[in-house]
Every structure is written in structure tokens, then in C-alpha cells.
Scaffold this motif. Sequence first.
Motif, PDB file in Angstrom:
ATOM      1  N   ARG A   1       7.851   3.893  28.826  1.00  0.00           N
ATOM      2  CA  ARG A   1       8.091   2.730  27.971  1.00  0.00           C
ATOM      3  C   ARG A   1       9.435   2.914  27.266  1.00  0.00           C
TER       4      ARG A   1
ATOM      5  N   ARG B   1      12.002   3.118  24.558  1.00  0.00           N
ATOM      6  CA  ARG B   1      11.976   3.320  23.106  1.00  0.00           C
ATOM      7  C   ARG B   1      13.408   3.326  22.602  1.00  0.00           C
ATOM      8  N   GLN B   2      13.625   2.830  21.375  1.00  0.00           N
ATOM      9  CA  GLN B   2      14.992   2.639  20.901  1.00  0.00           C
ATOM     10  C   GLN B   2      15.819   3.923  20.899  1.00  0.00           C
ATOM     11  N   SER B   3      15.140   5.087  20.787  1.00  0.00           N
ATOM     12  CA  SER B   3      15.901   6.325  20.660  1.00  0.00           C
ATOM     13  C   SER B   3      16.556   6.769  21.970  1.00  0.00           C
TER      14      SER B   3
ATOM     15  N   TYR C   1      16.477   4.502  25.372  1.00  0.00           N
ATOM     16  CA  TYR C   1      16.001   3.593  26.420  1.00  0.00           C
ATOM     17  C   TYR C   1      16.905   3.513  27.637  1.00  0.00           C
TER      18      TYR C   1
ATOM     19  N   ILE D   1       0.972   5.280  23.799  1.00  0.00           N
ATOM     20  CA  ILE D   1       2.247   4.595  23.570  1.00  0.00           C
ATOM     21  C   ILE D   1       2.371   3.349  24.449  1.00  0.00           C
ATOM     22  N   ARG D   2       1.904   3.455  25.702  1.00  0.00           N
ATOM     23  CA  ARG D   2       1.985   2.293  26.599  1.00  0.00           C
ATOM     24  C   ARG D   2       1.121   1.129  26.108  1.00  0.00           C
TER      25      ARG D   2
ATOM     26  N   GLU E   1       3.176  -5.072  21.844  1.00  0.00           N
ATOM     27  CA  GLU E   1       4.609  -5.257  21.623  1.00  0.00           C
ATOM     28  C   GLU E   1       4.952  -5.702  20.196  1.00  0.00           C
TER      29      GLU E   1
ATOM     30  N   PHE F   1       4.845  -2.595  18.343  1.00  0.00           N
ATOM     31  CA  PHE F   1       5.780  -1.621  18.892  1.00  0.00           C
ATOM     32  C   PHE F   1       7.210  -1.870  18.412  1.00  0.00           C
ATOM     33  N   LYS F   2       7.570  -3.168  18.349  1.00  0.00           N
ATOM     34  CA  LYS F   2       8.959  -3.457  18.009  1.00  0.00           C
ATOM     35  C   LYS F   2       9.270  -3.186  16.536  1.00  0.00           C
TER      36      LYS F   2
ATOM     37  N   LYS G   1       9.294   2.962  14.656  1.00  0.00           N
ATOM     38  CA  LYS G   1      10.426   3.789  15.106  1.00  0.00           C
ATOM     39  C   LYS G   1       9.895   4.864  16.039  1.00  0.00           C
ATOM     40  N   LEU G   2      10.415   4.881  17.276  1.00  0.00           N
ATOM     41  CA  LEU G   2       9.987   5.952  18.188  1.00  0.00           C
ATOM     42  C   LEU G   2      11.181   6.458  18.956  1.00  0.00           C
TER      43      LEU G   2
END
Lengths: 245, 435
Positions: free
Chosen positions: A143, A145-147, A149, A232-233, A237, A240-241, A244-245
Motif C-alpha cells: 500500500r 504510504r506518504q513516507s 510511495y 494496513i491494507r 481510505e 488512511f489519508k 501518518k505512516l
Amino acid sequence: MHRVIIIGATSAIAEATARRYAARGARLYLIARRAQRLEDLAQDLKIRGAADVAFGTLDVNHHAAHVDAFAKAWSWLEKVDVVLIAHGTLPDQSECERSADHAVSEFNTNGTATISLMTIAATELEAQRHGVLAVISSVAGDRGRQSNYLYGAAKAAVSTFASGMRQRLAKVGVTVITIKPGFVDTPMTQHFQKGALWAKPDAIARGIVRAVDRRRSVIYLPWFWSIIMLIIRHIPEPIFKRIKL
Amino acid sequence: MSRVVQSWGRYPAISQQTVVDVSDRRQALPDIAGLMLPHGNGRSYGDSCLNEGGVLLRTRNMDRYIRFDAASGQLECEAGLLLSDILDLVVPQGWFLPVTPGTKFVTVGGAIANDVHGKNHHVTGTFGQHVLSLELLRSDGSRIVCGPQRQTEWFAATVGGLGLTGLITQATLQLRRIAGAWMSTESHRFEDLDGFFRLSERSASDHEYTVAWIDCAGKDRSLGRGIFTCANHAPACPDARPSAPGRRLGVPFSPPFSLINPLSLKAFNSLYFHRQRASVVQATTHYEPYFYPLDSIADWNRIYGPHGFMQYQCVVPPSDAKACIEHLLKTIASAGEGSFLAVLKQFGDRVSPGMLSFPRPGTTLALDFPNRGDQTLRLLETLDDIVAEAGGAVYPAKDARMAGRRFRQYFPTWEDFSHFIDPRFSSSFWRRVTE
């Protein structure tokens, strides 16, 4: 006897895996960028018990050289039992956000190059009607993740590609294994603060060798990442958005 | 990158250090601000492997073999390789380490930098005396290849040089032949220190390995009693099956207080002494439990609780060794301190080339003390007084507290040595004892 090709052979996980195969008396063909490192590695693996070790240099981003690199490996080993694709980088996510060129180039290293290598290896294995193609993907591909992607997107491409290839090659007796390591303490992740979730490269290598022995399909290493990623999956959403991950 | 790195004694606790992994021996040292110190597997007890405010160069990933000649027993390898890895490789091929400390979980570089010794010191000398050559990487990018016949002054500074002369990247060792993995051992009970010295003298010539465990909780009549063991590598024994590697036990967490206290100590020491009924017991043992009894318990250092422990190892010259050891033991017993494993051994006369090497002719005593703060520090100061007066020395690899003046007295060559220190290298220990 095991005949093994390892691409990205100087990475920490690949080296640890090579040592385990060397201890079993395998014949190893190593592929990576730097000849000197490969030579040092080959010397070490012979002392550790490998029947023989040879190597070839390759920049994985030079796609035109992929066919030739495999041809050399195949002709030296004659028949191949295991192909392990283990090269990779850990892109700087913020740099990927600033520079599209950087993003695309990192995607190519971790995604496109792997797809090219897998395609060529699959052709050879299919002709043999025998062997295992193991590719190191990542939990990051499960998935975005912002850290990280960009890295995650490249690994997602690899996982999806491997899934389709697994179906196709199952018919001819060739196994495709998707390996999804979690956090691993390697030079690639040197600047991270390490916690309880971090594993040593040798623990991952042990899991890879076992997965190959048992002809597994998709494995998380260490195993608990399958549970973490399952959770996590399934985070919806809208939630999730916001996290922070 | 900054994280808490502890030494084996878990004292002192130092967190302000940057950790950098070094994995490629051909690369230059990292371009990074701050004073550097090589850090192998962190089995030094005190602060000689720590570098507060500086950089630790972790070498565990620089662990490749370079050359092994199974006919001559010469092994060339990178400095981050563990002795345990070497044993796994060479024992089945009929070779053994020429010298091994009480744990096999140390790196080759660490063994050289501390010029470690083992139970066979009276025959073979120190680890450094079996190093045929080594490569030293300096912060200016230069590489010095040195050995007993080449660049000897650099070799003398680096063997026992506490990692301060530069990064040891690789070394060539001369291994020793063995017939198999087994040891023929003999244990003798002795009632006092006279008994220890008698046994040591008697067995020195026909036993490669000798060491004694001593009851350091015993007072008055039982003072100095213990068990003396001597051993040789056994001739090939075809009947002996290779022992299955036993399950490694571990101490999963650090208890909130030290499990080693006066009560448990006294009970343990008494039990250990009386476990052996006969005055002499002979046995054949696999080398692992013989050399590395504590390695089978992972993280055994945790039993000392959150404050850690201090190891004290000294050597006193032969002339008045007996009186001196007796004085030390009495002082320890009357303070009610002491340890599970107090170890006594006679060093031999083979002097190492290392300028700061610890072993020298005489008798060495090693014990560990749970850290009880000032009380423990005061006791160790008193022991230092006794050792210094006798003209002895204390082992830097095990030290976290000795006064600078004591160190400089124990190691008078320290000033000559300091000219070989790399200008970009330092350690918490070195600053503590010289500044």
C-alpha cells in the motif's frame, strides 16, 4: 547440487543468502555493478564452501545488457536451479517529490529493471522447464504510504508482475516467489533509527532459502509482517489519508 | 544515527555517539565530523569500545574471508569477522585458533586491538603474537601493512592499541593444528592459594590450557580455595560424535535489580566448590563448553540488572604474587562483594610486541562486580592501590573506572604509544585516562 544466479549480489540480503547457499556447496554466479566487490565476495564464498563461484558485472539500468548478462551466467552454470533478483535502492522520497527525473529514475531501478530481468530469466527457465525465480519485492508495495510511495509503487509493480508470471509459469514447473521483507538492518537503511521490528539480513536470507526449498509463492519476512500488512491494507481510505505512516 | 550503544558491562551508559557501518574494506573512512573509534562486537566491558560525542565505526559487516590455506593453517580475513565464524569454518578442517578469549563472539580486529589472551598464555602468549600481518587504514587515506617483520613499530602500536592507531581492515592469522573438536580435561580441587600455585607449576609444562576458578566469597579458612582445570586438545577420537549444537539459552530482559547479591554469591560459590567431590576428575569435553561456557547463555550480562557490572582484571608480578593475590581476595571478601566467576591464572613469559599489551609475567585475577555505585568504585580503588604497589597492571578492555594516574603507572609506554594514535581517532577510555 544448487546452481544459483544472484542479481544485486553485493546487497546485504543477497550476500547473506549467497553465504547460505555456499555452505550447502552450491555453484554460484553473481551479478552486480562493481567488479572488485564481486571478486572479494567470490573469494569469500569459495572459502565458505561454494563448489565454485563466477561473476559478471551489470548496471541493471542498462537494459540492453540484460540478455547478455543472463546468457553468460547460463552458459557457465549450464542448468540453473535458482535465480534471485535482489538489487535495489532506497529512494529519498522528498527528492522524488521535488524532481520528476529523480522519481522516474528510481522507479526504473526498482521496478522497470526488475521487470526486464524477470522477463529474460522467465524465458530461460521456461525453456528448462525447471527452476525457481525469486524476486525481492517489499512490504512497501502492499500500500502506498506518504513516507516512501515511489519505492512502494515500484515494488507494487514488481509484486503484481510476479503474480501474473507465477500463474503463467506454474504450468511448466517453474516457481515464481515474491519475497516481501519488512525493515532490514542493512547499509541501505543505515540512517534509520532501529526498533523492535527490524531484522538482520541473515534472518531474511534464512527465510528466502526456506521459501525456495518449499516452493512458496508469496512470503513476508519476518512472518509477522503478513499480519501488519493485512491490517494496513484494510484501513479504510478516509482514515488512511489522515494518518501518518 | 545517534543511538545508545552499550559495552558488555552495560556501564557506563553513553548515548551521544554516531554509529556508521563500515562494510567495504577497500573504501576510505567515512567523511564525517567528529573523532572516530572502531567498534567490533562490543564485548569490551567498559568504555574502551565507546566514544562519547564521537563516531563509532561498526565493523561487523566487514566480515569476508580473503584466503585460507588448509595445508599451512594461514587465514587471511577482514577484521569484522567473529572468532565463532572462524571456528565453524576451520575446526572441521583440523585447525583451531592459536589463542582464544573466554568468548568467541569477538571480532578479529577487536582481538588484535585488545591483544586478548586465553588459558594457554603460558605456552602461546597473546593473540597478537599469532598475527602474521595486518592492514591499518588511517584517516588520511593511507594504508599501512605491518607485522612482526614489517613496519614493526606500527605493529607494536596496533597490537593492544585499543583501536586508536587507525581502522584494522584485514589480518592474516596463523592457526594451530588439532586432531578434532575434543578436549582432554582434568579438574583438581585445591584448598588454598598454595594449592593453586603448586598445581599451576606442576601442569604448566604438559598442559596447554590451565585456569582456576576461585571461591571469592570464602573467608578465613576457605579463602583461596577453588578448582583448577588443565586441558589439552584430545587426540582424534573416532567414537566421539560431534555434539549437536545445544539450544542457546538466553536472558530475555534485564531484571529490575541485580540477581547477583551477597546471598546468592555465597550459595553459588559454595555449591560450585562442593559440586566436585573427588579431588581430581578427568573428562573428555567438546571445545565449546570448555572454552565458552557463558556463550551458551545469550545476553548473560543482563543478570546484573539495570546498573550493569564492572569487571576487574589485574596482573601482579611473580615475585610476591601469592601475598598480593591473598591481599586482594581478603579485601574483596571483607567488602562482601565478589562474583560467580572469579578466575585465577598464571601468565607465561612470552611477552607480546604490543606496546599497551596487558599480559605480562605473573598471576592474573579476574572478577566481576555488580555495579553498586560508590561502594563498588571505592573497593576497586582499594584493589588498584594493592596492584599498583606490587607493580602490576589492570586490563583496559575490562575497565570503566580506573584513575588516569593508575593507567599511566600500569602502562608507562603510553606516551610513546600516543604518537601512533590517528589524529582523527579517540575513545571514551583514552580521554578518561589521559586527559
